[in-house]
Structures are given as C-alpha cells and as structure tokens.
Design an enzyme around this catalytic site. Structure first.
Site, mmCIF file in Angstrom:
data_model
loop_
_atom_site.group_PDB
_atom_site.id
_atom_site.type_symbol
_atom_site.label_atom_id
_atom_site.label_comp_id
_atom_site.label_asym_id
_atom_site.label_seq_id
_atom_site.Cartn_x
_atom_site.Cartn_y
_atom_site.Cartn_z
ATOM 1 C CG ASP A 37 45.007 -47.308 -86.890
ATOM 2 O OD1 ASP A 37 43.682 -46.812 -86.235
ATOM 3 O OD2 ASP A 37 45.680 -48.036 -86.758
ATOM 4 C CG ASP A 58 54.720 -44.944 -85.790
ATOM 5 O OD1 ASP A 58 54.106 -44.376 -84.653
ATOM 6 O OD2 ASP A 58 55.406 -46.059 -85.706
ATOM 7 C CB VAL A 59 50.644 -41.109 -83.474
ATOM 8 C CG1 VAL A 59 49.423 -40.893 -84.466
ATOM 9 C CG2 VAL A 59 50.415 -42.285 -82.802
ATOM 10 C CG ASN A 85 41.640 -42.447 -79.712
ATOM 11 O OD1 ASN A 85 41.133 -42.771 -78.232
ATOM 12 N ND2 ASN A 85 41.455 -43.388 -80.610
ATOM 13 C CE1 TYR A 153 47.247 -47.476 -71.495
ATOM 14 C CE2 TYR A 153 45.993 -46.992 -69.674
ATOM 15 C CZ TYR A 153 45.874 -47.258 -70.931
ATOM 16 O OH TYR A 153 44.769 -46.767 -71.644
ATOM 17 C CE LYS A 157 46.351 -43.723 -72.268
ATOM 18 N NZ LYS A 157 46.044 -42.876 -73.591
ATOM 19 C CB THR A 188 37.952 -51.039 -77.336
ATOM 20 O OG1 THR A 188 39.429 -51.199 -76.439
ATOM 21 C CG2 THR A 188 37.216 -49.821 -77.035
HETATM 22 P P1 NAI Z 1 42.197 -49.798 -79.820
HETATM 23 O O1 NAI Z 1 43.355 -50.915 -79.660
HETATM 24 O O2 NAI Z 1 40.961 -50.569 -80.062
HETATM 25 O O3 NAI Z 1 42.561 -48.987 -81.162
HETATM 26 C C1 NAI Z 1 43.915 -48.305 -80.887
HETATM 27 C C2 NAI Z 1 44.192 -47.732 -82.308
HETATM 28 O O4 NAI Z 1 45.264 -47.016 -82.254
HETATM 29 C C3 NAI Z 1 44.251 -49.026 -83.092
HETATM 30 O O5 NAI Z 1 43.562 -48.909 -84.331
HETATM 31 C C4 NAI Z 1 46.029 -48.916 -83.478
HETATM 32 O O6 NAI Z 1 46.080 -49.611 -84.763
HETATM 33 C C5 NAI Z 1 46.042 -47.621 -83.482
HETATM 34 N N1 NAI Z 1 47.639 -47.174 -83.107
HETATM 35 C C6 NAI Z 1 48.272 -47.859 -81.949
HETATM 36 N N2 NAI Z 1 49.593 -47.529 -82.220
HETATM 37 C C7 NAI Z 1 49.590 -46.576 -83.022
HETATM 38 C C8 NAI Z 1 50.506 -45.677 -83.611
HETATM 39 N N3 NAI Z 1 51.829 -45.884 -83.254
HETATM 40 N N4 NAI Z 1 50.363 -45.034 -84.889
HETATM 41 C C9 NAI Z 1 49.182 -44.917 -85.225
HETATM 42 N N5 NAI Z 1 48.123 -45.533 -85.122
HETATM 43 C C10 NAI Z 1 48.143 -46.392 -83.834
HETATM 44 O O7 NAI Z 1 42.318 -49.081 -78.374
HETATM 45 P P2 NAI Z 1 41.051 -48.275 -77.675
HETATM 46 O O8 NAI Z 1 40.598 -49.060 -76.420
HETATM 47 O O9 NAI Z 1 40.059 -47.842 -78.699
HETATM 48 O O10 NAI Z 1 41.821 -47.155 -77.175
HETATM 49 C C11 NAI Z 1 41.979 -45.876 -77.642
HETATM 50 C C12 NAI Z 1 42.752 -44.881 -76.586
HETATM 51 O O11 NAI Z 1 42.007 -45.059 -75.427
HETATM 52 C C13 NAI Z 1 44.290 -45.162 -76.052
HETATM 53 O O12 NAI Z 1 44.856 -44.216 -76.068
HETATM 54 C C14 NAI Z 1 43.829 -45.951 -74.993
HETATM 55 O O13 NAI Z 1 44.878 -46.001 -74.238
HETATM 56 C C15 NAI Z 1 42.464 -45.294 -74.229
HETATM 57 N N6 NAI Z 1 41.776 -45.877 -73.206
HETATM 58 C C16 NAI Z 1 41.307 -46.926 -73.628
HETATM 59 C C17 NAI Z 1 40.613 -47.731 -72.546
HETATM 60 C C18 NAI Z 1 39.840 -48.894 -72.766
HETATM 61 O O14 NAI Z 1 39.537 -49.484 -71.683
HETATM 62 N N7 NAI Z 1 40.021 -49.478 -73.960
HETATM 63 C C19 NAI Z 1 40.252 -46.910 -71.183
HETATM 64 C C20 NAI Z 1 41.145 -45.691 -71.085
HETATM 65 C C21 NAI Z 1 41.737 -45.156 -72.229
#
Ligand code: NAI
Length: 249
Positions: A37, A58-59, A85, A153, A157, A188
């Site tokens: 992360d 950073d991914v 993810n 977005y 995806k 989330t």
């Molecule tokens: P979140 O915001 O709770 O967690 C995302 C995590 O990724 C955070 O800890 C953040 O620090 C980390 N992150 C962001 N950019 C980064 C980078 N450049 N390098 C390393 N780490 C990084 O988000 P959530 O909701 O858990 O989302 C996870 C995945 O699920 C994402 O790909 C999102 O697009 C996808 N998603 C989420 C949905 C939702 O409703 N929450 C629905 C569909 C897909």
C-alpha cells in the site's frame, strides 16, 4: 478451512476496504500475507494483524512493483496468489465532456497500468513455480456502465477485464489462473469518498441493487478467497461478478 496453508499472497491496496478484508480472510485460511500500500500506517497495521509483512510501494512505479515480487520470493520462496486490487475512485465530475486529460491519465495509471505491472512482475515467478492464481479487481461498471457518468473509471476497469481475460487464456496451460473480480458498490472509504461529493448519488445507485444495500468488504473477500483457491481450479479468464444482482436486473 485452511485453503491457503503454505501459500503466499501479495495483496495491493491491503491497507483499506476490500484489500484489507481479503488480507484478513486469506490469513485466517492460512496464507502468508504480503501487504502492499501507499499508506504506511494502514499497511503496517494489516501486516501486524495478519502476522505477515508490509511493503510500502506505489503500484504505478515499475521498479517498486518489480521489487515487491522479488522481495516476496526472496523472503518466502514463492508468490502463489497476486490480488491486484489497489485503485482510486473517479474524479468528482467524470463525464467525457468534462474530464481533463490529466485526470483521465491518472485514473488509467492507478487502476489499469498498476494491474499490468503487477501481472508483469508476478507472472515470471508463477511460471517458474508452474502454478499461481491472479485476481484483478475490476468493477460491475465495466460490464454495464454506470448510471452516473464516470468515464475514466469505467474505461480503466474495462481494461482490467480485457487484460485479465487475455492473460487467463495465455497462461492456462502453465497452471496459472487469471480472473477479474467485479464488485458492485461496497461500503469502503473509496465509496464513501465518492458519495461525500454527491450524497444523492448513493440513493440513485441503491435503486439498482436488488438486495437494497451495498456489499460489505468481507463479502467481496470471500469471493476473492474462492477465486484464488484450488476450489476455483477450472475457472480462468472470467469476469466474476459479485454485484448483488445489479448486472442481472
Ligand atoms: P479503498 O480506498 O478503501 O482502498 C484502496 C487502497 O489502495 C487504499 O489503502 C490506498 O492507499 C491504496 N492505494 C491507492 N492508490 C495506490 C497506489 N498508487 N499504490 C499503492 N496503493 C494504493 O478502496 P476499495 O473500495 O477497497 O477499492 C479497492 C478496489 O476495488 C479498487 O480497485 C476499486 O476501484 C475497486 N472497486 C471498489 C468498489 C467499491 O464500491 N468500493 C466497487 C467496485 C470496484
């Protein structure tokens, strides 16, 4: 069930939301977790809770991603599961008419290029092992579009879906499975951020969910655990929708 006993799982975005819930779930089923992360304190916390380790990266940074998998194999001897993810939500106004090129590029970089990089550097280790499971987080919007415009977005995806399908087909005979996981809306921080800017958006979206509620991160984690486990041994190149029926309604 200890489906991941002796297996090593690298999870990006493990500090929050879906990634965090999945780290806890896989660890409970015996996996060694390598949490990745940007957020150091959240990453260290999940590493402590799962008894695994944390790599701050950073991914979108190619060298950093390469180092994540190299360090994992050096420390634990294999990388059996890669859950790619990490992602960001769309810019506030993400219509094709208004989204600027910088915002567009940033979303592609974090949501899609990161998945390309993670697959690129996980796969050589998995090929050497002759096995592995990759799960890439897409979204239901890649299958059906979003009611509220979020062009950068949704496109990012869609790229994740296509990339996963192609890799799944390409590496099936090497014992490596690659699937896209497409969640519906999940409670989330990412979703909360999206709705904070436009509170009515939550109500508009809820109308489309047959269950009448959003998913909890643990419900998505259960699906990731299935896809990453041997229970899914004949599943590859799929778009695994965990969307509460949105795409079926
Ligand atoms: P979140 O915001 O709770 O967690 C995302 C995590 O990724 C955070 O800890 C953040 O620090 C980390 N992150 C962001 N950019 C980064 C980078 N450049 N390098 C390393 N780490 C990084 O988000 P959530 O909701 O858990 O989302 C996870 C995945 O699920 C994402 O790909 C999102 O697009 C996808 N998603 C989420 C949905 C939702 O409703 N929450 C629905 C569909 C897909």
């Amino acid at each position: 069930m200890q489906r991941f006993e002796g297996r090593v799982a690298v999870i990006t975005g493990a500090g929050s939301g879906i990634g965090r819930a999945t780290a806890l779930r896989l660890a409970a089923e015996g996996a060694t977790i390598v949490a990745v992360d940007l957020d150091t304190s959240a990453g260290e916390r999940i590493a402590e809770e799962t008894g695994g380790s944390f790599i701050a990266a950073d991914v979108t940074d190619e060298a950093a991603v390469e180092a994540v998998y190299a360090r994992t194999v050096e420390a634990y001897g294999s990388v059996d599961v890669a859950f790619n993810n990490a992602g960001i939500s769309p810019p506030e106004d993400d219509s094709i008419l208004t989204t600027g090129i910088d915002a567009w590029r940033r979303v592609q970089e974090v949501n899609l290029t990161s998945v390309y990089l993670c697959c690129k550097y996980a796969l050589p280790h998995m090929r050497e092992q002759g096995r592995g499971a990759i799960v890439n987080t897409a979204s239901f919007v890649a299958t059906m579009g979003a009611a509220t415009s979020q062009i950068s977005y949704t496109a990012s995806k869609g790229g994740v879906l296509a990339l996963s399908r192609e890799l799944g087909v390409q590496f099936a005979r090497e014992g490596i499975r690659v699937n896209a996981l497409s969640p519906g809306p999940v409670n989330t921080p990412l979703l909360k951020e999206l709705f904070a800017a436009d509170p009515e958006r939550a109500a508009r979206r809820l109308v489309h969910v047959p269950f009448g509620r959003f998913a909890e991160p643990e419900e998505i984690a259960a699906a990731v655990a299935f896809l990453a486990s041997d229970d899914a041994s004949f599943i590859t190149a799929s778009n695994f929708l965990v969307d509460g029926g949105i795409s079926g309604s």
